[in-house]
Design a protein around this motif. Structure first.
Motif, PDB file in Angstrom:
ATOM      1  N   MET A   1      -7.329 -60.053  23.769  1.00 36.99           N
ATOM      2  CA  MET A   1      -6.680 -58.878  22.802  1.00 36.99           C
ATOM      3  C   MET A   1      -6.818 -59.550  21.202  1.00 36.99           C
ATOM      4  O   MET A   1      -6.956 -60.825  20.968  1.00 36.99           O
ATOM      5  CB  MET A   1      -5.107 -59.064  22.991  1.00 36.99           C
ATOM      6  CG  MET A   1      -4.307 -57.906  22.141  1.00 36.99           C
ATOM      7  SD  MET A   1      -2.615 -57.896  22.884  1.00 36.99           S
ATOM      8  CE  MET A   1      -1.807 -57.060  21.249  1.00 36.99           C
ATOM      9  N   GLU A   2      -7.427 -58.466  20.340  1.00 39.98           N
ATOM     10  CA  GLU A   2      -7.703 -59.049  19.194  1.00 39.98           C
ATOM     11  C   GLU A   2      -6.491 -59.241  18.161  1.00 39.98           C
ATOM     12  O   GLU A   2      -5.140 -58.559  18.450  1.00 39.98           O
ATOM     13  CB  GLU A   2      -8.289 -57.957  18.254  1.00 39.98           C
ATOM     14  CG  GLU A   2      -9.583 -57.764  18.462  1.00 39.98           C
ATOM     15  CD  GLU A   2     -10.448 -56.884  17.588  1.00 39.98           C
ATOM     16  OE1 GLU A   2     -10.262 -56.883  16.451  1.00 39.98           O
ATOM     17  OE2 GLU A   2     -11.487 -56.294  17.925  1.00 39.98           O
ATOM     18  N   LYS A   3      -6.460 -60.318  17.381  1.00 45.14           N
ATOM     19  CA  LYS A   3      -5.398 -60.850  16.762  1.00 45.14           C
ATOM     20  C   LYS A   3      -5.174 -59.911  15.324  1.00 45.14           C
ATOM     21  O   LYS A   3      -6.237 -59.239  14.824  1.00 45.14           O
ATOM     22  CB  LYS A   3      -5.365 -62.352  16.214  1.00 45.14           C
ATOM     23  CG  LYS A   3      -5.122 -63.285  16.805  1.00 45.14           C
ATOM     24  CD  LYS A   3      -5.212 -64.667  16.103  1.00 45.14           C
ATOM     25  CE  LYS A   3      -4.780 -65.835  17.230  1.00 45.14           C
ATOM     26  NZ  LYS A   3      -4.766 -66.907  16.403  1.00 45.14           N
ATOM     27  N   GLU A   4      -3.964 -59.396  15.114  1.00 49.15           N
ATOM     28  CA  GLU A   4      -3.771 -58.442  13.980  1.00 49.15           C
ATOM     29  C   GLU A   4      -3.827 -59.309  12.682  1.00 49.15           C
ATOM     30  O   GLU A   4      -3.362 -60.509  12.778  1.00 49.15           O
ATOM     31  CB  GLU A   4      -2.249 -58.059  14.171  1.00 49.15           C
ATOM     32  CG  GLU A   4      -2.222 -56.732  13.406  1.00 49.15           C
ATOM     33  CD  GLU A   4      -0.810 -55.998  13.739  1.00 49.15           C
ATOM     34  OE1 GLU A   4       0.030 -55.933  12.717  1.00 49.15           O
ATOM     35  OE2 GLU A   4      -0.559 -56.065  14.897  1.00 49.15           O
ATOM     36  N   PRO A   5      -4.682 -58.902  11.637  1.00 51.79           N
ATOM     37  CA  PRO A   5      -4.790 -59.710  10.626  1.00 51.79           C
ATOM     38  C   PRO A   5      -3.226 -59.881   9.652  1.00 51.79           C
ATOM     39  O   PRO A   5      -2.549 -58.836   9.657  1.00 51.79           O
ATOM     40  CB  PRO A   5      -5.696 -58.734   9.563  1.00 51.79           C
ATOM     41  CG  PRO A   5      -5.725 -57.477  10.321  1.00 51.79           C
ATOM     42  CD  PRO A   5      -5.326 -57.668  11.700  1.00 51.79           C
ATOM     43  N   ILE A   6      -3.364 -61.030   9.361  1.00 48.92           N
ATOM     44  CA  ILE A   6      -2.104 -61.231   8.656  1.00 48.92           C
ATOM     45  C   ILE A   6      -1.953 -60.620   7.203  1.00 48.92           C
ATOM     46  O   ILE A   6      -3.049 -60.736   6.586  1.00 48.92           O
ATOM     47  CB  ILE A   6      -1.986 -63.154   8.371  1.00 48.92           C
ATOM     48  CG1 ILE A   6      -1.798 -63.569   9.891  1.00 48.92           C
ATOM     49  CG2 ILE A   6      -0.614 -63.210   7.556  1.00 48.92           C
ATOM     50  CD1 ILE A   6      -1.901 -65.120   9.745  1.00 48.92           C
ATOM     51  N   LYS A   7      -0.918 -59.866   7.238  1.00 47.59           N
ATOM     52  CA  LYS A   7      -0.955 -59.318   5.877  1.00 47.59           C
ATOM     53  C   LYS A   7      -0.244 -60.216   4.655  1.00 47.59           C
ATOM     54  O   LYS A   7       0.816 -60.868   4.841  1.00 47.59           O
ATOM     55  CB  LYS A   7      -0.041 -57.864   5.802  1.00 47.59           C
ATOM     56  CG  LYS A   7      -0.740 -56.837   6.782  1.00 47.59           C
ATOM     57  CD  LYS A   7       0.063 -55.717   7.054  1.00 47.59           C
ATOM     58  CE  LYS A   7      -0.699 -54.570   7.505  1.00 47.59           C
ATOM     59  NZ  LYS A   7       0.445 -53.514   8.072  1.00 47.59           N
TER      60      LYS A   7
END
Lengths: 230, 81
Positions: A1-7
């Protein structure tokens, strides 16, 4: 599962220039601006970059940065004194013995003050440990006025030393002092100029260090000092 | 702040001082009630002017040294030119 980019918020972005992941001591003032002020500053800076390149004139760019720095430092509150001492001098200055002291962090090569007990500390480490410096007493480096610029070093975790690396006189004007002495603007100079890292414990400076420094200059029979903070 | 405290201690001991600071530090200089201050329109870290601008650096230094002679009371703050 791809990591969600940190906003990252805009507030985090502007604060990152103050000893954060984008640390840049010429722009650390942005952390003292409101989001609206910082966004306007950046927008205008971009505009000035293009205009400066088109016109081959970078004065507006310098003015933009200067105004940003002034705005950022405007509200900073530190020591507030109602009044201060004043030692009146009898003219003319042409008969006086002067000296120079700066808080620019200059020292001669081979005489590293070894801040925090570390020899050959890098500028990057000084920036990373600036809050440790603020707990320590300052150390005074003595620098003969005839020192060649290549024999000088500078390290200070509180300001952008890039200009000082090119020419020490931008913050430690020791060669200009020598020139003015030779022109007869004033009569004499101490053999050495002085420099320390201004990012230091004010309590230790006031209680422990300044009484020693005052005695040193009284012994040198100095009429006046030129002082340069950075 | 550090240089401000140095200036105050030296003046107290009978040694005159003049501080050369960038305009960004104006509020700090005023709050510290310093005897003589020359403010310069220069960027942080370059209070004397840019690298190798010897003429500007000399002018700033000369103006500061003149303040030693001309200022007659605490709180004298002058702009670069």
């Amino acid at each position: 599962m791809e990591k969600e980019p940190i906003k990252e918020s805009f507030e985090d972005f502007i604060k990152s220039f103050f000893y954060g992941k984008r640390s840049d001591l010429s722009f650390k003032f942005m952390s003292d601006l409101s989001s609206e002020q910082a966004s306007l500053f950046i927008q205008n800076l971009f505009k000035d970059i293009v205009d400066s390149i088109d016109d081959n004139d970078f004065s507006s760019l310098k003015q933009r940065l200067l105004q940003g720095q002034i705005q950022g430092y405007k509200e900073q509150k530190n020591f507030d004194y109602d009044d201060g001492p004043f030692h009146s001098l009898d003219p003319p200055v042409s008969s006086m013995k002067l000296s120079l002291m700066t808080s620019s962090g200059h020292f001669t090569k081979g005489n590293d003050p070894k801040p925090l007990g570390v020899e050959d500390m890098t500028q990057e480490d000084a920036q990373r440990r600036v809050f440790d410096f603020l707990k320590e007493a300052p150390q005074l480096s003595e620098i003969p006025f005839d020192t060649p610029p290549n024999d000088l070093n500078v390290r200070h975790g509180g300001y952008d030393i890039r200009g000082a690396l090119k020419d020490p006189n931008v913050s430690f004007p020791y060669q200009r002092m020598m020139e003015l002495k030779s022109q007869g603007v004033f009569a004499d100079l101490t053999p050495n100029a002085f420099s320390f890292v201004g990012a230091c414990s004010q309590k230790r400076l006031l209680k422990k260090i300044l009484p020693v420094w005052v005695k040193k200059f009284q012994k040198l029979k100095v009429d006046a000092l030129v002082l340069v903070p950075v | 702040m550090s240089v401000g405290h140095v200036a105050r201690a030296l003046e107290e001991a009978g040694i005159a001082t003049v501080v050369i600071a960038v305009k960004s530090f104006e509020a700090r200089m005023k709050m510290m009630s310093l005897p003589r201050v020359l403010l310069t329109s220069q960027l942080l870290g370059r209070p004397m002017g840019g690298p190798y601008d010897n003429e500007k650096q000399s002018k700033i230094l000369t103006a500061a040294i003149q303040l030693l002679e001309t200022s007659k009371r605490n709180g004298t703050i002058q702009m670069e030119f």
